[in-house]
Motif scaffolding. Structure first.
Motif, PDB file in Angstrom:
ATOM      1  N   THR A   1       3.505   5.013  11.784  1.00 47.99           N
ATOM      2  CA  THR A   1       4.441   4.640  10.722  1.00 47.99           C
ATOM      3  C   THR A   1       4.953   5.840   9.932  1.00 47.99           C
ATOM      4  O   THR A   1       5.877   5.718   9.130  1.00 47.99           O
ATOM      5  CB  THR A   1       3.779   3.634   9.761  1.00 47.99           C
ATOM      6  N   ARG A   2       4.339   7.011  10.114  1.00 45.94           N
ATOM      7  CA  ARG A   2       4.834   8.277   9.561  1.00 45.94           C
ATOM      8  C   ARG A   2       5.124   8.252   8.068  1.00 45.94           C
ATOM      9  O   ARG A   2       6.023   8.896   7.584  1.00 45.94           O
ATOM     10  CB  ARG A   2       6.077   8.722  10.328  1.00 45.94           C
ATOM     11  N   GLY A   3       4.395   7.445   7.337  1.00 43.36           N
ATOM     12  CA  GLY A   3       4.557   7.414   5.890  1.00 43.36           C
ATOM     13  C   GLY A   3       5.849   6.770   5.425  1.00 43.36           C
ATOM     14  O   GLY A   3       6.204   6.881   4.249  1.00 43.36           O
ATOM     15  N   GLU A   4       6.548   6.067   6.304  1.00 40.39           N
ATOM     16  CA  GLU A   4       7.879   5.581   5.966  1.00 40.39           C
ATOM     17  C   GLU A   4       8.074   4.075   6.117  1.00 40.39           C
ATOM     18  O   GLU A   4       8.862   3.487   5.386  1.00 40.39           O
ATOM     19  CB  GLU A   4       8.927   6.280   6.842  1.00 40.39           C
ATOM     20  N   VAL A   5       7.431   3.459   7.085  1.00 36.64           N
ATOM     21  CA  VAL A   5       7.792   2.087   7.423  1.00 36.64           C
ATOM     22  C   VAL A   5       6.607   1.145   7.341  1.00 36.64           C
ATOM     23  O   VAL A   5       5.471   1.549   7.087  1.00 36.64           O
ATOM     24  CB  VAL A   5       8.425   2.033   8.840  1.00 36.64           C
ATOM     25  N   ASN A   6       6.878  -0.131   7.565  1.00 36.97           N
ATOM     26  CA  ASN A   6       5.886  -1.189   7.496  1.00 36.97           C
ATOM     27  C   ASN A   6       5.389  -1.532   8.893  1.00 36.97           C
ATOM     28  O   ASN A   6       5.888  -1.019   9.894  1.00 36.97           O
ATOM     29  CB  ASN A   6       6.484  -2.449   6.872  1.00 36.97           C
ATOM     30  N   CYS A   7       4.435  -2.436   8.959  1.00 33.93           N
ATOM     31  CA  CYS A   7       4.011  -2.944  10.267  1.00 33.93           C
ATOM     32  C   CYS A   7       3.339  -4.295  10.088  1.00 33.93           C
ATOM     33  O   CYS A   7       2.965  -4.690   8.992  1.00 33.93           O
ATOM     34  CB  CYS A   7       3.082  -1.963  10.980  1.00 33.93           C
ATOM     35  N   SER A   8       3.198  -4.978  11.227  1.00 33.29           N
ATOM     36  CA  SER A   8       2.443  -6.229  11.276  1.00 33.29           C
ATOM     37  C   SER A   8       1.418  -6.072  12.383  1.00 33.29           C
ATOM     38  O   SER A   8       1.778  -5.979  13.562  1.00 33.29           O
ATOM     39  CB  SER A   8       3.373  -7.410  11.569  1.00 33.29           C
ATOM     40  N   VAL A   9       0.154  -5.991  12.008  1.00 38.11           N
ATOM     41  CA  VAL A   9      -0.912  -5.740  12.982  1.00 38.11           C
ATOM     42  C   VAL A   9      -2.077  -6.684  12.709  1.00 38.11           C
ATOM     43  O   VAL A   9      -2.497  -6.854  11.567  1.00 38.11           O
ATOM     44  CB  VAL A   9      -1.396  -4.273  12.916  1.00 38.11           C
ATOM     45  N   GLY A  10      -2.572  -7.298  13.774  1.00 33.10           N
ATOM     46  CA  GLY A  10      -3.679  -8.215  13.598  1.00 33.10           C
ATOM     47  C   GLY A  10      -3.342  -9.311  12.597  1.00 33.10           C
ATOM     48  O   GLY A  10      -2.336 -10.006  12.730  1.00 33.10           O
TER      49      GLY A  10
ATOM     50  N   ALA B   1       0.824  -1.207   0.000  1.00 38.06           N
ATOM     51  CA  ALA B   1       0.000   0.000   0.000  1.00 38.06           C
ATOM     52  C   ALA B   1       0.857   1.256   0.000  1.00 38.06           C
ATOM     53  O   ALA B   1       2.059   1.222   0.316  1.00 38.06           O
ATOM     54  CB  ALA B   1      -0.926  -0.007   1.221  1.00 38.06           C
ATOM     55  N   THR B   2       0.229   2.354  -0.352  1.00 42.66           N
ATOM     56  CA  THR B   2       0.900   3.652  -0.320  1.00 42.66           C
ATOM     57  C   THR B   2       1.203   4.057   1.130  1.00 42.66           C
ATOM     58  O   THR B   2       0.575   3.547   2.073  1.00 42.66           O
ATOM     59  CB  THR B   2       0.013   4.732  -0.959  1.00 42.66           C
ATOM     60  N   PRO B   3       2.167   4.959   1.319  1.00 40.04           N
ATOM     61  CA  PRO B   3       2.509   5.376   2.687  1.00 40.04           C
ATOM     62  C   PRO B   3       1.316   5.866   3.499  1.00 40.04           C
ATOM     63  O   PRO B   3       1.175   5.527   4.681  1.00 40.04           O
ATOM     64  CB  PRO B   3       3.523   6.498   2.450  1.00 40.04           C
TER      65      PRO B   3
ATOM     66  N   VAL C   1      -0.077  -8.073   7.314  1.00 46.86           N
ATOM     67  CA  VAL C   1       1.339  -7.764   7.104  1.00 46.86           C
ATOM     68  C   VAL C   1       1.349  -6.617   6.105  1.00 46.86           C
ATOM     69  O   VAL C   1       1.102  -6.815   4.915  1.00 46.86           O
ATOM     70  CB  VAL C   1       2.112  -8.988   6.571  1.00 46.86           C
ATOM     71  N   VAL C   2       1.587  -5.406   6.592  1.00 52.24           N
ATOM     72  CA  VAL C   2       1.396  -4.207   5.778  1.00 52.24           C
ATOM     73  C   VAL C   2       2.756  -3.716   5.279  1.00 52.24           C
ATOM     74  O   VAL C   2       3.626  -3.358   6.072  1.00 52.24           O
ATOM     75  CB  VAL C   2       0.687  -3.099   6.586  1.00 52.24           C
ATOM     76  N   VAL C   3       2.904  -3.693   3.959  1.00 47.19           N
ATOM     77  CA  VAL C   3       4.172  -3.332   3.324  1.00 47.19           C
ATOM     78  C   VAL C   3       4.047  -1.942   2.711  1.00 47.19           C
ATOM     79  O   VAL C   3       3.167  -1.694   1.872  1.00 47.19           O
ATOM     80  CB  VAL C   3       4.547  -4.362   2.236  1.00 47.19           C
ATOM     81  N   ASN C   4       4.939  -1.068   3.108  1.00 49.55           N
ATOM     82  CA  ASN C   4       4.955   0.301   2.598  1.00 49.55           C
ATOM     83  C   ASN C   4       5.565   0.321   1.200  1.00 49.55           C
ATOM     84  O   ASN C   4       6.681  -0.174   0.991  1.00 49.55           O
ATOM     85  CB  ASN C   4       5.768   1.191   3.542  1.00 49.55           C
ATOM     86  N   LEU C   5       4.858   0.897   0.245  1.00 50.27           N
ATOM     87  CA  LEU C   5       5.339   0.960  -1.137  1.00 50.27           C
ATOM     88  C   LEU C   5       6.718   1.621  -1.226  1.00 50.27           C
ATOM     89  O   LEU C   5       7.547   1.228  -2.054  1.00 50.27           O
ATOM     90  CB  LEU C   5       4.335   1.726  -2.001  1.00 50.27           C
ATOM     91  N   LYS C   6       6.956   2.595  -0.386  1.00 53.44           N
ATOM     92  CA  LYS C   6       8.242   3.296  -0.411  1.00 53.44           C
ATOM     93  C   LYS C   6       9.391   2.348  -0.104  1.00 53.44           C
ATOM     94  O   LYS C   6      10.430   2.359  -0.755  1.00 53.44           O
ATOM     95  CB  LYS C   6       8.231   4.462   0.575  1.00 53.44           C
ATOM     96  N   ARG C   7       9.221   1.523   0.896  1.00 58.55           N
ATOM     97  CA  ARG C   7      10.282   0.566   1.246  1.00 58.55           C
ATOM     98  C   ARG C   7      10.368  -0.555   0.202  1.00 58.55           C
ATOM     99  O   ARG C   7      11.452  -1.056  -0.084  1.00 58.55           O
ATOM    100  CB  ARG C   7      10.018  -0.031   2.635  1.00 58.55           C
ATOM    101  N   TRP C   8       9.263  -0.932  -0.365  1.00 67.11           N
ATOM    102  CA  TRP C   8       9.248  -1.985  -1.384  1.00 67.11           C
ATOM    103  C   TRP C   8      10.042  -1.571  -2.617  1.00 67.11           C
ATOM    104  O   TRP C   8      10.714  -2.385  -3.241  1.00 67.11           O
ATOM    105  CB  TRP C   8       7.806  -2.296  -1.752  1.00 67.11           C
ATOM    106  N   LEU C   9       9.985  -0.288  -2.938  1.00 65.67           N
ATOM    107  CA  LEU C   9      10.666   0.207  -4.133  1.00 65.67           C
ATOM    108  C   LEU C   9      12.085   0.710  -3.863  1.00 65.67           C
ATOM    109  O   LEU C   9      12.968   0.563  -4.713  1.00 65.67           O
ATOM    110  CB  LEU C   9       9.850   1.327  -4.772  1.00 65.67           C
TER     111      LEU C   9
END
Length: 294
Positions: free
Chosen positions: A201-210, A185-187, A213-221
């Motif tokens: 997450t401040r538009g920068e990082v990922n998280c794992s909740v519930g 997803a987008t930041p 597994v949420v992947v930030n597009l910024k880190r993916w790219l």
């Protein structure tokens, strides 16, 4: 401050002093006055020659006040100004360093709606439990759900991945129930999802909740500087780390200089002497870990 008006002699006092002064015939006053007058004339002449004028007088209540001191240490300098903060995809409390100038354009936020990758995969791993998962991508991104799903499948099927624990198996599905969902997803959308659980997450990082597994597009790219030349490896680290949290694994740190960094280490905060590594296990099936982070 002294009030000079309050100490000014009254007319009666002045008349008394004049009467007392008259009894001595004014002895000694004449020479003194002439001397003071001569001194004033000489001082005025000296100032005229030098080209200066007398300084303006100051009031009694400020004349003795020291000049305010200037604290040089309080002035910002290039060394003391705050630098860009750093963070990691595993910890939402801080943000990673700025992306290279040649980085791809990344939308700050999206629709919040997702497309699920079609099809599915066979079961990988021989664990006692098989975890069903979906891969979804936020609508409007250039990345296709099918391509992202293929990468996630490859990571979870690798023999150095979590199937090496002997307990976990994985199977990707596109319909029905799932044990967890991998979301790219987008930041802004990451912030919204993770924020529901109190994570910033401040538009920068990922998280794992519930179950997400949420992947930030910024880190993916963009990965991080350590993995800038091998973005695919960093994507594997994202999946292994966040799925590791889903499996119940906590953060650990570097086990020692020159040793492989654990996948559950917050590597974006610094390698701490460890060498880059994105896998939970080594090729011999041994867990790559280190001291637990308090």
């Amino acid at each position: 401050m002294i009030d000079r008006r309050a100490t000014k002699p009254s007319p009666t006092a002045r008349s008394r002093r004049r009467r007392r002064g008259s009894t001595d015939g004014g002895r000694g006053k004449g020479p003194l006055l002439w001397g003071l007058a001569a001194l004033a004339v000489l001082s005025t002449a000296a100032l005229a020659v030098s080209g200066t004028t007398p300084a303006a007088s100051t009031s009694d209540d400020s004349a003795d006040e020291p000049e305010a001191a200037v604290d040089e240490s309080s002035r910002p300098s290039p060394e003391s100004e705050p630098s860009a903060s750093r963070g990691n995809e595993e910890s939402p409390d801080s943000a990673p360093s700025s992306a290279p100038s040649a980085s791809p354009s990344i939308p700050s936020t999206g629709s919040g709606r997702f497309t699920t990758a079609g099809g599915g995969s066979g079961t990988v791993g021989k664990g006692a439990r098989t975890l069903r998962y979906k891969v979804v991508v936020e609508n409007g991104l250039a990345q296709s759900a099918a391509d992202v799903a293929a990468q996630v499948e490859g990571v979870l099927a690798d023999r150095r991945g979590w199937t090496a624990d002997g307990r976990s198996g994985f199977k990707r599905v596109s319909t029905g129930s799932a044990d967890f969902v991998v979301r790219l997803a987008t930041p802004g959308t990451v912030d919204e999802i993770c924020g529901r659980y109190g994570l910033n997450t401040r538009g920068e990082v990922n998280c794992s909740v519930g179950k997400d597994v949420v992947v930030n597009l910024k880190r993916w790219l963009l990965a991080t500087p350590v993995y800038a030349d091998d973005v695919d490896a960093y994507r594997a680290l994202i999946i292994n780390h966040e799925v590791g949290h889903f499996l119940g694994h906590d953060h650990v740190t570097c086990p020692g200089p020159g040793k492989p960094a654990p996948a559950m280490m917050q590597q974006i905060k610094g390698m701490r002497g460890c060498t880059p590594n994105v896998w939970p296990y080594d090729t011999k099936g041994r867990l790559v870990t280190g001291p637990r982070v308090p």
